[in-house]
Design an enzyme around this catalytic site. Structure first.
Site, PDB file in Angstrom:
ATOM      1  N   ARG A   1       0.670  11.963  -9.573  1.00 39.54           N
ATOM      2  CA  ARG A   1       1.197  10.627  -9.248  1.00 39.54           C
ATOM      3  C   ARG A   1       2.625  10.448  -9.768  1.00 39.54           C
ATOM      4  NH1 ARG A   1      -3.177   7.371  -7.454  1.00 39.54           N
ATOM      5  NH2 ARG A   1      -5.169   7.774  -8.466  1.00 39.54           N
TER       6      ARG A   1
ATOM      7  N   ASP B   1      -4.343   5.644   6.042  1.00 38.11           N
ATOM      8  CA  ASP B   1      -4.902   6.882   6.593  1.00 38.11           C
ATOM      9  C   ASP B   1      -5.887   6.466   7.694  1.00 38.11           C
ATOM     10  OD1 ASP B   1      -6.562   9.253   6.815  1.00 38.11           O
ATOM     11  OD2 ASP B   1      -5.794   9.928   4.922  1.00 38.11           O
TER      12      ASP B   1
ATOM     13  N   PHE C   1      -2.376  16.466   3.422  1.00 40.03           N
ATOM     14  CA  PHE C   1      -2.754  15.818   2.171  1.00 40.03           C
ATOM     15  C   PHE C   1      -1.509  15.765   1.308  1.00 40.03           C
ATOM     16  CE2 PHE C   1      -4.614  14.629  -1.696  1.00 40.03           C
ATOM     17  CZ  PHE C   1      -5.755  13.942  -1.341  1.00 40.03           C
TER      18      PHE C   1
ATOM     19  N   GLU D   1       0.844  -1.199   0.000  1.00 42.12           N
ATOM     20  CA  GLU D   1       0.000   0.000   0.000  1.00 42.12           C
ATOM     21  C   GLU D   1       0.879   1.249   0.000  1.00 42.12           C
ATOM     22  OE1 GLU D   1      -2.606   1.379  -0.519  1.00 42.12           O
ATOM     23  OE2 GLU D   1      -4.373   0.593   0.498  1.00 42.12           O
ATOM     24  N   ASP D   2       0.375   2.304  -0.593  1.00 44.28           N
ATOM     25  CA  ASP D   2       1.115   3.564  -0.555  1.00 44.28           C
ATOM     26  C   ASP D   2       0.905   4.288   0.769  1.00 44.28           C
ATOM     27  OD1 ASP D   2      -1.531   3.947  -1.250  1.00 44.28           O
ATOM     28  OD2 ASP D   2      -1.157   5.667  -2.532  1.00 44.28           O
TER      29      ASP D   2
HETATM   30  C1  PRP Z   1      -5.791   5.699  -1.010  1.00 45.48           C
HETATM   31  C2  PRP Z   1      -4.585   4.844  -0.705  1.00 45.48           C
HETATM   32  C3  PRP Z   1      -5.138   3.736   0.138  1.00 45.48           C
HETATM   33  C4  PRP Z   1      -6.292   4.399   0.865  1.00 45.48           C
HETATM   34  C5  PRP Z   1      -5.908   4.691   2.278  1.00 45.48           C
HETATM   35  O1  PRP Z   1      -6.473   5.160  -2.091  1.00 45.48           O
HETATM   36  O2  PRP Z   1      -3.984   4.370  -1.882  1.00 45.48           O
HETATM   37  O3  PRP Z   1      -5.590   2.652  -0.635  1.00 45.48           O
HETATM   38  O4  PRP Z   1      -6.585   5.609   0.146  1.00 45.48           O
HETATM   39  O5  PRP Z   1      -6.941   5.354   2.956  1.00 45.48           O
HETATM   40  P1  PRP Z   1      -7.653   4.788   4.253  1.00 45.48           P
HETATM   41  O6  PRP Z   1      -6.588   4.245   5.166  1.00 45.48           O
HETATM   42  O7  PRP Z   1      -8.344   5.994   4.832  1.00 45.48           O
HETATM   43  O8  PRP Z   1      -8.632   3.752   3.847  1.00 45.48           O
HETATM   44  P2  PRP Z   1      -7.513   5.962  -2.995  1.00 45.48           P
HETATM   45  O9  PRP Z   1      -8.902   5.517  -2.645  1.00 45.48           O
HETATM   46  O10 PRP Z   1      -7.227   7.433  -2.924  1.00 45.48           O
HETATM   47  O11 PRP Z   1      -7.227   5.399  -4.448  1.00 45.48           O
HETATM   48  P3  PRP Z   1      -5.893   5.400  -5.327  1.00 45.48           P
HETATM   49  O12 PRP Z   1      -4.931   4.447  -4.669  1.00 45.48           O
HETATM   50  O13 PRP Z   1      -6.364   4.901  -6.649  1.00 45.48           O
HETATM   51  O14 PRP Z   1      -5.360   6.811  -5.381  1.00 45.48           O
END
Ligand code: PRP
Length: 177
Positions: A163, A101, A150, A97-98
């Site tokens: 990105r 949050d 953010f 995961e990136d």
């Molecule tokens: C982002 C990120 C995680 C998630 C984390 O994805 O890549 O998957 O949010 O947030 P959380 O801990 O509050 O659940 P996003 O839905 O923005 O999609 P993306 O990866 O396609 O940018």
């Protein structure tokens, strides 16, 4: 919504490169068995690409896609958009995961993958915002803990932009144009 990208990176490309290398060693040191890496699209792709090139292997890859964010706010509900293609039963699986949050996405992904009976399941996340957590999700390897900013770059987006940046920067949403 008007916003501005802060010029000075929160994390430089050099800082990220060093930490990604350490994370690759840390993940591989947990087992001598082949690892099956599952990246959560889309934000994790840049991290994944660098992480695997710092690994000795053997590794295999798969991808899943979930959606939880409406604009840039967590909806609190995670939806599966694309499941993995491979059978992970009895495999040593690593979620990539990136960012963690609220933790709701990772918790959902862990529950989904655990139901497929892997031998082991660990999670590696480049970024974590502990102050935003809404659930006690376990993250085995964290690259950087950050404040509640953010952030964009290195795979992370603001409205699908930025990105491609090699570093991670803060976006400030402003009330002025
Ligand atoms: C982002 C990120 C995680 C998630 C984390 O994805 O890549 O998957 O949010 O947030 P959380 O801990 O509050 O659940 P996003 O839905 O923005 O999609 P993306 O990866 O396609 O940018």
């Amino acid at each position: 919504m008007p916003y501005k990208l802060i010029d000075a990176p929160l994390l430089t490309a050099d800082q990220i490169r060093t930490r990604v290398y350490e994370l690759a060693q840390a993940v591989e040191s947990t087992t001598s068995e082949p690892l099956h890496l599952i990246a959560v699209l889309k934000g994790s792709i840049v991290f994944l690409a660098d992480l695997i090139r710092a690994m000795r292997g053997p590794i295999t890859l798969d991808f899943l896609a979930v959606s939880s964010y409406d604009a840039n706010l967590s909806s609190g509900t995670v939806q599966l958009l694309k499941d993995i293609d491979t059978d992970i039963k009895d495999q040593s699986v690593v979620i990539i995961e990136d960012i963690v949050d609220t933790g709701l996405t990772l918790e959902y992904v862990q529950t989904l993958l655990r139901s497929k009976k892997p031998k082991t399941l660990q999670s590696v996340c480049l970024l974590s915002k502990p102050s935003r957590r809404q659930t006690k999700v376990a993250v085995d390897h964290v690259g950087f803990e950050i404040e509640d900013h953010f952030v964009v770059g290195y795979g992370l987006d603001y409205e699908q932009q930025y990105r491609h940046l090699p570093h991670i920067s803060i976006v400030e949403v402003t009330s002025e144009q």
